[in-house]
Design a protein around this motif. Sequence first.
Motif, PDB file in Angstrom:
ATOM      1  N   THR A 199      37.639  24.266  29.489  1.00  0.00           N
ATOM      2  CA  THR A 199      39.049  23.926  29.658  1.00  0.00           C
ATOM      3  C   THR A 199      39.715  24.698  30.790  1.00  0.00           C
ATOM      4  OG1 THR A 199      39.793  25.606  28.080  1.00  0.00           O
ATOM      5  CG2 THR A 199      39.225  23.432  27.193  1.00  0.00           C
ATOM      6  N   GLY A 200      38.971  25.548  31.495  1.00  0.00           N
ATOM      7  CA  GLY A 200      39.540  26.296  32.599  1.00  0.00           C
ATOM      8  C   GLY A 200      40.124  27.629  32.209  1.00  0.00           C
ATOM      9  N   GLN A 201      40.023  28.042  30.945  1.00  0.00           N
ATOM     10  CA  GLN A 201      40.562  29.340  30.545  1.00  0.00           C
ATOM     11  C   GLN A 201      39.670  30.492  31.012  1.00  0.00           C
ATOM     12  OE1 GLN A 201      41.774  29.794  26.439  1.00  0.00           O
ATOM     13  NE2 GLN A 201      42.467  27.677  26.283  1.00  0.00           N
ATOM     14  N   LEU A 202      38.390  30.219  31.209  1.00  0.00           N
ATOM     15  CA  LEU A 202      37.488  31.258  31.694  1.00  0.00           C
ATOM     16  C   LEU A 202      37.613  31.368  33.210  1.00  0.00           C
ATOM     17  CD1 LEU A 202      34.290  30.626  29.557  1.00  0.00           C
ATOM     18  CD2 LEU A 202      36.121  32.261  29.171  1.00  0.00           C
ATOM     19  N   GLU A 203      37.713  32.583  33.689  1.00  0.00           N
ATOM     20  CA  GLU A 203      37.847  32.844  35.113  1.00  0.00           C
ATOM     21  C   GLU A 203      36.682  33.708  35.579  1.00  0.00           C
ATOM     22  OE1 GLU A 203      41.600  34.702  35.660  1.00  0.00           O
ATOM     23  OE2 GLU A 203      42.734  33.106  34.652  1.00  0.00           O
ATOM     24  N   VAL A 204      36.368  33.607  36.851  1.00  0.00           N
ATOM     25  CA  VAL A 204      35.306  34.419  37.424  1.00  0.00           C
ATOM     26  C   VAL A 204      35.894  35.322  38.496  1.00  0.00           C
ATOM     27  CG1 VAL A 204      33.152  34.411  38.729  1.00  0.00           C
ATOM     28  CG2 VAL A 204      33.497  32.755  36.910  1.00  0.00           C
ATOM     29  N   HIS A 205      35.705  36.621  38.339  1.00  0.00           N
ATOM     30  CA  HIS A 205      36.036  37.593  39.377  1.00  0.00           C
ATOM     31  C   HIS A 205      34.748  37.984  40.081  1.00  0.00           C
ATOM     32  CE1 HIS A 205      40.125  38.992  37.545  1.00  0.00           C
ATOM     33  NE2 HIS A 205      40.007  37.679  37.608  1.00  0.00           N
ATOM     34  N   TYR A 206      34.887  38.602  41.226  1.00  0.00           N
ATOM     35  CA  TYR A 206      33.719  38.951  42.033  1.00  0.00           C
ATOM     36  C   TYR A 206      33.862  40.385  42.528  1.00  0.00           C
ATOM     37  CZ  TYR A 206      33.292  33.875  42.044  1.00  0.00           C
ATOM     38  OH  TYR A 206      33.212  32.562  41.649  1.00  0.00           O
TER      39      TYR A 206
END
Length: 645
Positions: A319-326
């Motif tokens: 649903t787009g609630q998970l985000e990816v940082h780098y």
Amino acid sequence: MTSISRASSQGRVWWLLGAGLVSFALADSLLLVIVTAGHTPSNGVLSSLWLLSVLMPALASWLRPRWQPPAKMSGWGVIAVPLVLATVALGLLVLGAAIDLPAVTVALAAATVLSALARAAFTFIEVQQLAESRVLARTDDLTGLANRRGFIERLTRAEQHTTGPDTFALLLLDLDRFKEINDSLGHQVGDALLTQVGTRISDALRPGDLHARLGGDEFAVLLEHADADAARRVADRVLTVLADPFDVGGVTLHVGASIGAAVYPDHAQDAHTLLQRADVAMYAAKSGRTGVESYRPGADVNSLVRLDLIESLRAALGTGQLEVHYQVKVDLGSGRMDAVEALVRWRHPTRGLLGPEEFVPLAEQAGFMRMLTIEVLHTALDQCRRWHAAGLEVAVAVNLSASDLLDRGFPAQVSGMLAGFGLSPAALELEITETTLMLDRVRSATVLGELRALGVGIAVDDYGTGYSSLARLLELPVNVLKLDKSFIQRVADDSRAEAIVRSTVSLAHALDLRIVVEGVETAAAVRMLRDVGCDLAQGYFLGEPGPSELVTEQLRQAAATAGTIDLETATREPVGLATPREANARETSARETSARETSAREATRDPAADRGARRTGGRAPTREGGVRNTPVAPGPTTPAGSPWR
């Protein structure tokens, strides 16, 4: 009133049946008298009596009461009649030895005795079968242990018989990552593993302790006359015997366990509540990965929060609630930023940005780690494609879980995703922890070999904190070692830590492996690592974890200086040392910087996505199942040893 009418109805039925039999007897007796006297019987009276003898039972059957289950006989009532008849028959046989009795009488008596003996034999068989069925109803058919029904009955009896200062303890045990084994290797292997686990647990218990399998991979132990200390000792013994590998059909498996303990009457006043609170303690042990936990008052609230988070996380997938940082990795020889590591975060609707340590263990417990991995991998590869399209040639590293290494179809899935994004396999590196390799060494090595054959890089993450040996490194198709951050962070205070770093770097190079050191937070650490020949470094000194927009700007600035950074002046304040106010200020600054830098946004979106954003009047919609890259402040990192950071 109902009972009176029922009794009245039954009385009429018996009167009608009796009248029918009397009419039949009168008709036959009258016929016998008439025939004996030599007269001709008349049809009037006899016919009427015979008709009445037929109609009366018919009317009785029409008035019969509603069927009720027959009353069950118990005790001596069951054998009273056969016993009386057998006694009379035996008396006749004894009497026949003293006086002459007709042969028919003796034969009937003997037949009665034989019948009674036969009936006794059948009764013995029935009682034996009843006893066996009673045992089977309380026994787990897979392991031979007590089942939930039998355990609850014994637990209830223990509650009733425990008085005064006496106490008893309940242990609830759940296997770690059993679902992954069952799903990947099949139910036959899972069943065989459960049988071996049950045997080992029994070997660790005291004489008289009750051990049961409640269902699935959940076991329970009842320790009578035991307090919290005794329960802890038994739980530690159980964990010790489960630590050794299991050989199941030629497959070597390592399975851990989480145990929750609760004591009666200290933690609960009844058996049902005691079982609930042992369950709460068990999930506390599983969440904290402590092995054993005793129930603590107030932990029930945390259990409800955990269940709510699991359901919220299940709904959040796709649903787009998970985000990816780098976070960037820097080549210490050239100063180039040529790789990044993908770090998952969860933008919870009410709790804000959550670090992986708050939800990844829940995903492992609930059995949807593979869904989480695929979602993060999809987003990371999509971002990598955008960087390559903007001229930023960087590779991306993604962490794997144990379930991914047991999935024989995972390499083909990775290959398909790389082809779908138009990326070379060299653009992807998959990181595994030493702990994840212990679940099934053979299958893990096979899956890793197939991934390496594709050209994908394989890195052993958090090296030095798990169970891998040097011989194990030779068996695995890895090409990168990532030394755990705990070593580099002790270098300033402990000369032995520096010796470990130097020897590990030398070892990696001797095995033709590249080495990455995590947790670099000072210029002195960078100089030391460069002096010993370390290949890559990663840490807050070189670049904090951040959203794709922020990292894109870092990569652009490095590219503007011929693709290098000054390792002596690239100082960044570690997030762990910042105050909450400073962290909030940095988050606000990151958002403002991201909004001003249009070039960074261009690098993270392709033209088709931009057109979609303009049509919807906002941000470009993500692909179904994708993870949003939202410009937010860096989230917390997980402790060392976790497969996700």
